[in-house]
Design an enzyme around this catalytic site. Sequence first.
Site, PDB file in Angstrom:
ATOM      1  N   ARG A  53      94.537  32.071  91.554  1.00  0.00           N
ATOM      2  CA  ARG A  53      95.584  32.746  92.697  1.00  0.00           C
ATOM      3  C   ARG A  53      95.753  31.696  93.938  1.00  0.00           C
ATOM      4  O   ARG A  53      94.803  31.837  94.923  1.00  0.00           O
ATOM      5  CB  ARG A  53      94.847  33.854  93.296  1.00  0.00           C
ATOM      6  CG  ARG A  53      94.822  35.157  92.073  1.00  0.00           C
ATOM      7  CD  ARG A  53      93.708  36.309  92.692  1.00  0.00           C
ATOM      8  NE  ARG A  53      94.202  37.517  92.120  1.00  0.00           N
ATOM      9  CZ  ARG A  53      93.364  38.394  91.490  1.00  0.00           C
ATOM     10  NH1 ARG A  53      92.273  37.840  91.377  1.00  0.00           N
ATOM     11  NH2 ARG A  53      93.715  39.415  90.874  1.00  0.00           N
ATOM     12  N   ASN A  63      96.316  44.431  86.894  1.00  0.00           N
ATOM     13  CA  ASN A  63      96.448  45.314  88.073  1.00  0.00           C
ATOM     14  C   ASN A  63      97.905  45.704  88.592  1.00  0.00           C
ATOM     15  O   ASN A  63      97.947  46.893  88.702  1.00  0.00           O
ATOM     16  CB  ASN A  63      96.019  44.324  89.406  1.00  0.00           C
ATOM     17  CG  ASN A  63      94.742  43.782  89.254  1.00  0.00           C
ATOM     18  OD1 ASN A  63      93.856  44.455  88.431  1.00  0.00           O
ATOM     19  ND2 ASN A  63      94.509  42.712  89.828  1.00  0.00           N
ATOM     20  N   ASP A  64      98.651  44.778  88.766  1.00  0.00           N
ATOM     21  CA  ASP A  64     100.209  45.200  89.211  1.00  0.00           C
ATOM     22  C   ASP A  64     100.899  46.062  87.938  1.00  0.00           C
ATOM     23  O   ASP A  64     101.728  46.806  88.148  1.00  0.00           O
ATOM     24  CB  ASP A  64     100.978  44.030  89.431  1.00  0.00           C
ATOM     25  CG  ASP A  64     100.691  44.019  91.021  1.00  0.00           C
ATOM     26  OD1 ASP A  64     100.705  44.932  91.828  1.00  0.00           O
ATOM     27  OD2 ASP A  64     100.623  42.590  91.438  1.00  0.00           O
ATOM     28  N   ARG A 105      97.609  50.464  93.484  1.00  0.00           N
ATOM     29  CA  ARG A 105      96.527  50.079  93.137  1.00  0.00           C
ATOM     30  C   ARG A 105      95.279  50.090  94.274  1.00  0.00           C
ATOM     31  O   ARG A 105      94.148  50.063  94.186  1.00  0.00           O
ATOM     32  CB  ARG A 105      96.461  48.532  92.480  1.00  0.00           C
ATOM     33  CG  ARG A 105      96.987  47.752  93.553  1.00  0.00           C
ATOM     34  CD  ARG A 105      97.507  46.378  92.930  1.00  0.00           C
ATOM     35  NE  ARG A 105      96.479  45.399  93.133  1.00  0.00           N
ATOM     36  CZ  ARG A 105      96.764  44.119  92.728  1.00  0.00           C
ATOM     37  NH1 ARG A 105      97.908  43.773  92.185  1.00  0.00           N
ATOM     38  NH2 ARG A 105      95.968  43.287  92.867  1.00  0.00           N
ATOM     39  N   HIS A 151      89.694  37.156 106.620  1.00  0.00           N
ATOM     40  CA  HIS A 151      88.759  36.044 106.125  1.00  0.00           C
ATOM     41  C   HIS A 151      87.395  36.543 105.558  1.00  0.00           C
ATOM     42  O   HIS A 151      87.241  35.802 104.593  1.00  0.00           O
ATOM     43  CB  HIS A 151      88.576  35.231 107.460  1.00  0.00           C
ATOM     44  CG  HIS A 151      90.043  34.407 107.873  1.00  0.00           C
ATOM     45  ND1 HIS A 151      90.206  33.976 109.242  1.00  0.00           N
ATOM     46  CD2 HIS A 151      90.973  34.384 107.366  1.00  0.00           C
ATOM     47  CE1 HIS A 151      91.337  33.590 109.292  1.00  0.00           C
ATOM     48  NE2 HIS A 151      91.774  33.719 108.064  1.00  0.00           N
ATOM     49  N   CYS A 191      95.378  39.211  82.583  1.00  0.00           N
ATOM     50  CA  CYS A 191      94.452  38.464  83.641  1.00  0.00           C
ATOM     51  C   CYS A 191      94.460  39.977  84.595  1.00  0.00           C
ATOM     52  O   CYS A 191      94.652  40.819  84.310  1.00  0.00           O
ATOM     53  CB  CYS A 191      94.938  37.533  84.319  1.00  0.00           C
ATOM     54  SG  CYS A 191      96.505  37.577  85.182  1.00  0.00           S
ATOM     55  N   GLU A 196     104.098  41.696  85.135  1.00  0.00           N
ATOM     56  CA  GLU A 196     103.415  42.787  85.822  1.00  0.00           C
ATOM     57  C   GLU A 196     104.496  43.741  86.411  1.00  0.00           C
ATOM     58  O   GLU A 196     104.214  45.000  86.664  1.00  0.00           O
ATOM     59  CB  GLU A 196     103.355  42.143  87.360  1.00  0.00           C
ATOM     60  CG  GLU A 196     102.105  40.889  87.265  1.00  0.00           C
ATOM     61  CD  GLU A 196     101.808  40.522  88.482  1.00  0.00           C
ATOM     62  OE1 GLU A 196     101.027  40.709  88.831  1.00  0.00           O
ATOM     63  OE2 GLU A 196     102.582  39.602  89.197  1.00  0.00           O
ATOM     64  N   ARG A 248      98.907  30.084  89.287  1.00  0.00           N
ATOM     65  CA  ARG A 248      99.866  30.910  89.664  1.00  0.00           C
ATOM     66  C   ARG A 248     100.430  30.342  90.862  1.00  0.00           C
ATOM     67  O   ARG A 248      99.647  30.269  91.846  1.00  0.00           O
ATOM     68  CB  ARG A 248      99.283  32.276  89.905  1.00  0.00           C
ATOM     69  CG  ARG A 248     100.366  33.256  89.966  1.00  0.00           C
ATOM     70  CD  ARG A 248     100.066  34.622  90.591  1.00  0.00           C
ATOM     71  NE  ARG A 248      99.228  34.918  91.598  1.00  0.00           N
ATOM     72  CZ  ARG A 248      98.582  36.227  91.732  1.00  0.00           C
ATOM     73  NH1 ARG A 248      98.990  37.058  90.549  1.00  0.00           N
ATOM     74  NH2 ARG A 248      97.607  36.303  92.724  1.00  0.00           N
TER      75      ARG A 248
HETATM   76  C1  PEP Z   1      97.684  41.483  88.610  1.00  0.00           C
HETATM   77  O1  PEP Z   1      98.276  41.863  89.177  1.00  0.00           O
HETATM   78  O2  PEP Z   1      96.769  41.775  87.819  1.00  0.00           O
HETATM   79  C2  PEP Z   1      97.380  40.186  89.011  1.00  0.00           C
HETATM   80  C3  PEP Z   1      96.514  39.374  88.134  1.00  0.00           C
HETATM   81  O3  PEP Z   1      97.872  39.644  90.327  1.00  0.00           O
HETATM   82  P1  PEP Z   1      96.874  40.180  91.849  1.00  0.00           P
HETATM   83  O4  PEP Z   1      96.682  38.891  92.341  1.00  0.00           O
HETATM   84  O5  PEP Z   1      98.186  40.740  92.060  1.00  0.00           O
HETATM   85  O6  PEP Z   1      96.053  41.078  91.276  1.00  0.00           O
HETATM   86 MG    MG Z   2      99.650  40.933  90.623  1.00  0.00          MG
END
Ligand code: PEP
Ligand code: MG
Length: 732
Positions: free
Chosen positions: A452, A608-609, A619, A345, A656, A585, A488
């Site tokens: 998110r 990121n993924d 990551r 948190h 993103c 991803e 998302r």
């Molecule tokens: C990502 O993987 O780039 C993505 C935006 O999702 P995550 O919330 O896993 O970072």
């Molecule tokens: Mg992701």
Amino acid sequence: MAGATDLGPRLEGLVQLVAAELVAEVCSVYVMRPGEILELAATLGLRHEAVHRTRLRVGEGIVGTAAAEARPLNLPDAQNHPAFAYRPETGEEPYASMLAVPVLRGAEVLGVIAVQNRAPRRYAEDEVEAIETVAMLLAEMLHGVRSAAEEVALGVPRSLARHFEGVGLTPGIVMGPALRHGRRAAPRRVLSDDPAAELARLKAASEAMQRAVDALLEGPARAAGREPREVLEAYRLIAADQGWLGKIAAAVRDGLSAEAAVERVLADLRARMRQVADPYLRERLADIEDLAGRLIDHLGGPAEQPAIGAGFILLARRLGPAELLGYHARGLAGLVLEEGSPTAHATIIARALEVPLLAGCRGATDAAVPGEQAVLDADEGRLVLRPDAEIVAGYTAALAARASRRAAAAGLRAAEPRTRDGVRLTVMINAGLLMDLPHLAETGADGIGLFRTEIAWLARGGLPDPETEEAFYRDVLRAAGDKPVLFRTIDLGGDKLLPGFSHAEENPAMGWRSLRIGLDRPALLRRQLRAMLGAAAGRTLLVMFPMVTTVEELRAAKALLEAERRAAERRGAAPAAVRAGAMLEVPALVWQLPALLEEADFLSIGSNDLTQFLFAADRGNPRLAGRYDFLSAPVLDLLEEVGAAAAAAGVPVGLCGEAAARPLEALAVFGVGIDQVSVPAAAVPAVKAMVQSLDLAAFRTFLAGLRRAARGGASLRADIAAYARDHGIVTE
Ligand code: PEP
Ligand code: MG
């Protein structure tokens, strides 16, 4: 230590008393020596020659394990326990059972008290509690002796700089005075003469604490948005929970002072926390720990905190969400946690508040001296306590340069991200909490390119009820006004765990997560889609699905969306338009582009993924950070291929995640033909500044040539940076 010798007869008396009271054949006291060594200081039952000879490292043997884990070990068959360390000089062979209890003062381990018996037995709960009470008294004896000795011996080490490595969970660099959280003075009295009066004091304090928590809910948390309020709501329920309060009252009835009773319940709690792997339960226990600290404050135990102005760096083992908001209101500049994880948190809220957060710095809280200078560098994963002059000078210069760049970039808020050759690019922000939304106006971003949704669930510690969720999405859309929001669907799993949606997996990042959970639990996904559709009634809803691996999965997800859309239509509350996108991803999607582009209304590349899976590099693993470069052919070729295919099919595509947060990376993304990025809000000014200084057509020509000449997966960073420097592109 002269003091230790004085202590000898008192310890001898104590072990005799305890052995007699507990009908134990052995009672021994081990005292912590410098270098984390536990030395046998007194015993009844073991051989006397072993006193001051038998030594165990912290973590060694049963005694060392009780110290290392700061919890009692109650073992009917100690000698066959894997941690048992045989010390022949003690003559302890005949004793089967053992109860070893750490001597704790605050969170510091000062020694261990142990009893042993020949017969294999588990010591009863009241026996364990009795020894814990003795351990509290012993802690005061040992502390008194140690302080006297330390007054002579210490002083020098405290003035030396201390360096700690950690993992930056929220980026940023700050310098400021250190403040320690939860370093309360140990109870002045351990025992009480009048349990009834003590109970009344406890009751008054717990009521005052509950009132204060209520007031906190009305205070900064309200302004901060709904999610922290909901985290606090759960917290308020725990504040009034009779379970842990009842345990404290029972300890008071047994004769402890109210403060000592809270400390004892806290010690049990910390021991339990060490054994609990479930992140949800750990968070709940952390909330209780947080509240117990408040209760002690209300009992009148003055917090050991100097008066400190805004701009301080807080050091804590753990921190509850309410506390973090409280410190934020007092001017918190940076946070160092000894524990802490991306989904705790405190982390979620620190991220939303943009407070630099460094986690995993074990021992930092004890090593800090309140009021002394500290440097927190969450970008590099470093904490320096009492930094020397060169470090301070280096960071001062770096911070000044950064501040002037920021000031320049702040002037760009109203400016469009248009290149020098007139191309209008799109720069959006990543968000997840209501408190992220003001950033949209502050940065002048084009919309929310990644919302998110699971972050709010994690902040609450569970599923919101449908009405709350719909109202939440409506608030988001209202705050965004005309700007688009790409919602998302829940992306749980991996490092984002909620009870009921996680089980032990070898490779959680590649496990049962994201859309996989949504498709296997369609009721859950439909429930979320229903909330989004309801919130967007009368306007356009943009929904994207994370971790799509096959086009069939996207089709299945879209079918659920369509079913819910039709139901919303029947209720007369459907959005004017619904667009369904896929996050790219998983690399496997690249080889399904034709079918994917027929199915998807838009694509969003999750940088990121995607890079994690492309390079097979976790990551979250700091050892791999920077090992494979985003600015290299494998990534740029893939982005170009996706961008070109999407453009040919007339499907909008953006990138993103966090990759384009750095202007050089954003430059390369635009350079390969993707003209939309979504980045953390803090990165928007710098990305805009880069765009405004860019001649995109010229850069594209350069980048294409560079990539044609590139061989293998080598980094192209130096060449791209040199081009930017030579052509006045602002990438700092
Ligand atoms: C990502 O993987 O780039 C993505 C935006 O999702 P995550 O919330 O896993 O970072
Ligand atoms: Mg992701």
